[in-house]
Design a protein around this motif. Structure first.
Motif, PDB file in Angstrom:
ATOM      1  N   UNK A 176       0.815  -1.211   0.000  1.00  0.00           N
ATOM      2  CA  UNK A 176       0.000   0.000   0.000  1.00  0.00           C
ATOM      3  C   UNK A 176       0.850   1.264   0.000  1.00  0.00           C
ATOM      4  N   UNK A 177       1.914   1.259   0.780  1.00  0.00           N
ATOM      5  CA  UNK A 177       2.759   2.449   0.844  1.00  0.00           C
ATOM      6  C   UNK A 177       3.300   2.858  -0.509  1.00  0.00           C
ATOM      7  N   UNK A 178       3.715   1.881  -1.295  1.00  0.00           N
ATOM      8  CA  UNK A 178       4.242   2.172  -2.624  1.00  0.00           C
ATOM      9  C   UNK A 178       3.140   2.652  -3.564  1.00  0.00           C
ATOM     10  N   UNK A 179       1.941   2.149  -3.395  1.00  0.00           N
ATOM     11  CA  UNK A 179       0.842   2.554  -4.280  1.00  0.00           C
ATOM     12  C   UNK A 179       0.492   4.027  -4.107  1.00  0.00           C
ATOM     13  N   UNK A 180       0.863   4.588  -2.979  1.00  0.00           N
ATOM     14  CA  UNK A 180       0.483   5.971  -2.680  1.00  0.00           C
ATOM     15  C   UNK A 180       1.612   6.975  -2.920  1.00  0.00           C
ATOM     16  N   UNK A 181       2.751   6.497  -3.405  1.00  0.00           N
ATOM     17  CA  UNK A 181       3.900   7.390  -3.596  1.00  0.00           C
ATOM     18  C   UNK A 181       3.925   7.933  -5.023  1.00  0.00           C
ATOM     19  N   UNK A 224      -2.728   4.465 -11.655  1.00  0.00           N
ATOM     20  CA  UNK A 224      -1.321   4.068 -11.609  1.00  0.00           C
ATOM     21  C   UNK A 224      -0.476   5.239 -11.112  1.00  0.00           C
ATOM     22  N   UNK A 225       0.308   4.998 -10.077  1.00  0.00           N
ATOM     23  CA  UNK A 225       1.196   6.031  -9.540  1.00  0.00           C
ATOM     24  C   UNK A 225       2.643   5.729  -9.911  1.00  0.00           C
ATOM     25  N   UNK A 226       3.477   6.745  -9.749  1.00  0.00           N
ATOM     26  CA  UNK A 226       4.898   6.544 -10.004  1.00  0.00           C
ATOM     27  C   UNK A 226       5.493   5.490  -9.092  1.00  0.00           C
ATOM     28  N   UNK A 227       5.018   5.437  -7.846  1.00  0.00           N
ATOM     29  CA  UNK A 227       5.519   4.445  -6.904  1.00  0.00           C
ATOM     30  C   UNK A 227       5.203   3.026  -7.329  1.00  0.00           C
ATOM     31  N   UNK A 228       4.039   2.830  -7.936  1.00  0.00           N
ATOM     32  CA  UNK A 228       3.659   1.497  -8.405  1.00  0.00           C
ATOM     33  C   UNK A 228       4.559   1.047  -9.551  1.00  0.00           C
ATOM     34  N   UNK A 229       4.815   1.963 -10.474  1.00  0.00           N
ATOM     35  CA  UNK A 229       5.689   1.628 -11.599  1.00  0.00           C
ATOM     36  C   UNK A 229       7.094   1.327 -11.091  1.00  0.00           C
ATOM     37  N   UNK A 230       7.571   2.172 -10.180  1.00  0.00           N
ATOM     38  CA  UNK A 230       8.915   1.980  -9.629  1.00  0.00           C
ATOM     39  C   UNK A 230       9.033   0.617  -8.963  1.00  0.00           C
ATOM     40  N   UNK A 277       2.564  11.712 -12.434  1.00  0.00           N
ATOM     41  CA  UNK A 277       2.380  12.370 -11.137  1.00  0.00           C
ATOM     42  C   UNK A 277       3.674  12.965 -10.595  1.00  0.00           C
ATOM     43  N   UNK A 278       4.688  13.097 -11.442  1.00  0.00           N
ATOM     44  CA  UNK A 278       5.941  13.712 -11.007  1.00  0.00           C
ATOM     45  C   UNK A 278       5.683  15.130 -10.517  1.00  0.00           C
ATOM     46  N   UNK A 279       6.476  15.543  -9.540  1.00  0.00           N
ATOM     47  CA  UNK A 279       6.423  16.881  -8.940  1.00  0.00           C
ATOM     48  C   UNK A 279       5.276  17.050  -7.953  1.00  0.00           C
ATOM     49  N   UNK A 280       4.505  16.008  -7.703  1.00  0.00           N
ATOM     50  CA  UNK A 280       3.478  16.089  -6.678  1.00  0.00           C
ATOM     51  C   UNK A 280       4.090  15.780  -5.322  1.00  0.00           C
ATOM     52  N   UNK A 281       3.492  16.291  -4.274  1.00  0.00           N
ATOM     53  CA  UNK A 281       3.968  16.002  -2.922  1.00  0.00           C
ATOM     54  C   UNK A 281       3.527  14.594  -2.505  1.00  0.00           C
ATOM     55  N   UNK A 334      15.457   4.126 -12.522  1.00  0.00           N
ATOM     56  CA  UNK A 334      14.137   3.499 -12.466  1.00  0.00           C
ATOM     57  C   UNK A 334      13.048   4.564 -12.481  1.00  0.00           C
ATOM     58  N   UNK A 335      13.259   5.651 -11.724  1.00  0.00           N
ATOM     59  CA  UNK A 335      12.272   6.740 -11.755  1.00  0.00           C
ATOM     60  C   UNK A 335      12.196   7.356 -13.150  1.00  0.00           C
ATOM     61  N   UNK A 336      13.344   7.488 -13.810  1.00  0.00           N
ATOM     62  CA  UNK A 336      13.362   8.090 -15.148  1.00  0.00           C
ATOM     63  C   UNK A 336      12.555   7.262 -16.145  1.00  0.00           C
ATOM     64  N   UNK A 337      12.801   5.953 -16.169  1.00  0.00           N
ATOM     65  CA  UNK A 337      12.066   5.121 -17.122  1.00  0.00           C
ATOM     66  C   UNK A 337      10.597   5.040 -16.729  1.00  0.00           C
ATOM     67  N   UNK A 338      10.326   5.115 -15.428  1.00  0.00           N
ATOM     68  CA  UNK A 338       8.932   5.160 -14.982  1.00  0.00           C
ATOM     69  C   UNK A 338       8.233   6.419 -15.461  1.00  0.00           C
TER      70      UNK A 338
END
Length: 311
Positions: free
Chosen positions: A191-196, A251-257, A297-301, A281-285
């Motif tokens: 869950x934590x990763x899904x919300x990042x 889909x969030x960036x954390x999920x892709x990562x 969702x890059x640049x979001x808090x 990994x963040x770049x390809x995500x």
């Protein structure tokens, strides 16, 4: 003592016998005293047949089967022991690592990944210089894969059990339809990763790096437009994920990562945590999210520390 031809000949023979004794006979005699390691088991007849194919096709010239002390820094979990090789003759330690070490390769990938890889290594590893082995045909590739999946012996068996268990789960989810498959993929992520959200900005440079990484590692399975129709697709089941169906599905960036980092066990999606640094990994995500999923969702808090290479 006068050095006569007879004395020289006798001395040479003595030295030769001594060298053979020390280099060949004594080490061979000591092999009978080697204790099996914790992972050792005897290979099956089918696995031995695959080993013969491995040898006859020269795989040992590019791949080692010995984890060295230096490999600790590359994620190795143990160093090779003499007891790992009791059944092997000849022992295929190798010396050149033109390709990766394979001593613990068993169970790292499912069988269908190996099928695509042997048909054409560029299908799964676009930058690979390994030659294709399609000439072995289906039967030969299956036999060779059986040997590869035995590398690691008992440890490989445990990994294969895990692969086979999750293979059934992934096929079940895929065949249940798009919604069920996406939900299943979501549920594999904590869950934590899904919300990042993505902590690094999607700058022009970041997206360019992401595109290059995608081409180097992902294109063979996911295809040039992210629809899962890369050249490996006909050999893989369930097929590679079609990123375009993930639009508007949370889909969030954390999920892709998370899934790039850890892979998806039971599918052909490998983990990349030992090959790609965090920023990559963040770049390809970012690249996948922007151009295939159409949501970034890059640049979001909350926002992390900017990558060191950002201006």
């Amino acid at each position: 003592m006068k050095m006569t031809p007879v004395a020289i000949l006798a001395g040479s023979v003595f030295i030769l016998i001594a060298v053979i004794l020390v280099v060949v006979i004594l080490p061979y005699a000591n092999t009978n005293q080697t204790i099996p390691s914790e992972l050792f088991r005897k290979r099956s007849i089918a696995e031995e047949s695959g080993r013969k194919l491995y040898v006859s096709n020269g795989c040992v010239y590019c791949h080692t089967q010995s984890i060295r002390a230096v490999d600790w820094g590359l994620g190795a979990e143990r160093i090779a022991k003499a007891g790992d090789y009791l059944q092997d003759y000849p022992i295929l330690l190798g010396s050149q690592r033109t390709g990766p070490d394979l001593s613990q390769e068993g169970g790292e990938h499912p069988d269908d990944w190996h099928l695509a890889h042997f048909i054409n290594p560029r299908y799964t590893r676009p930058l690979s210089i390994m030659p294709p082995f399609a000439f072995l045909k289906s039967k030969g590739i299956k036999t060779l894969t059986g040997y590869i999946q035995s590398l690691g012996l008992k440890h490989a068996d445990r990994r294969m059990q895990r692969q086979n268990k999750w293979k059934k789960e992934s096929i079940k989810a895929y065949e249940a339809g798009v919604i069920e498959n996406v939900n299943w993929l979501h549920n594999q992520i904590p869950k934590g990763w899904r919300e990042i959200p993505t902590p690094y900005p999607a700058t022009e440079g970041s997206l360019a790096r992401g595109e290059k990484i995608y081409q180097d590692f992902c294109l063979g399975c996911h295809g040039p437009v992210g629809d899962g129709m890369g050249p490996a697709q006909p050999y893989i089941y369930p097929p590679p994920i079609n990123f375009t169906i993930l639009k508007n599905r949370g889909i969030t960036g954390g999920m892709i990562y998370y899934q790039i980092m850890n892979g998806i066990t039971g599918t052909a999606m490998p983990y990349f945590k030992r090959e790609l640094e965090s920023e990559k990994i963040w770049d390809v995500g970012n690249y996948v999210a922007k151009y295939f999923i159409d949501y970034l969702d890059a640049n979001q808090e909350p926002k992390g520390i900017d990558a060191a290479y950002e201006p």
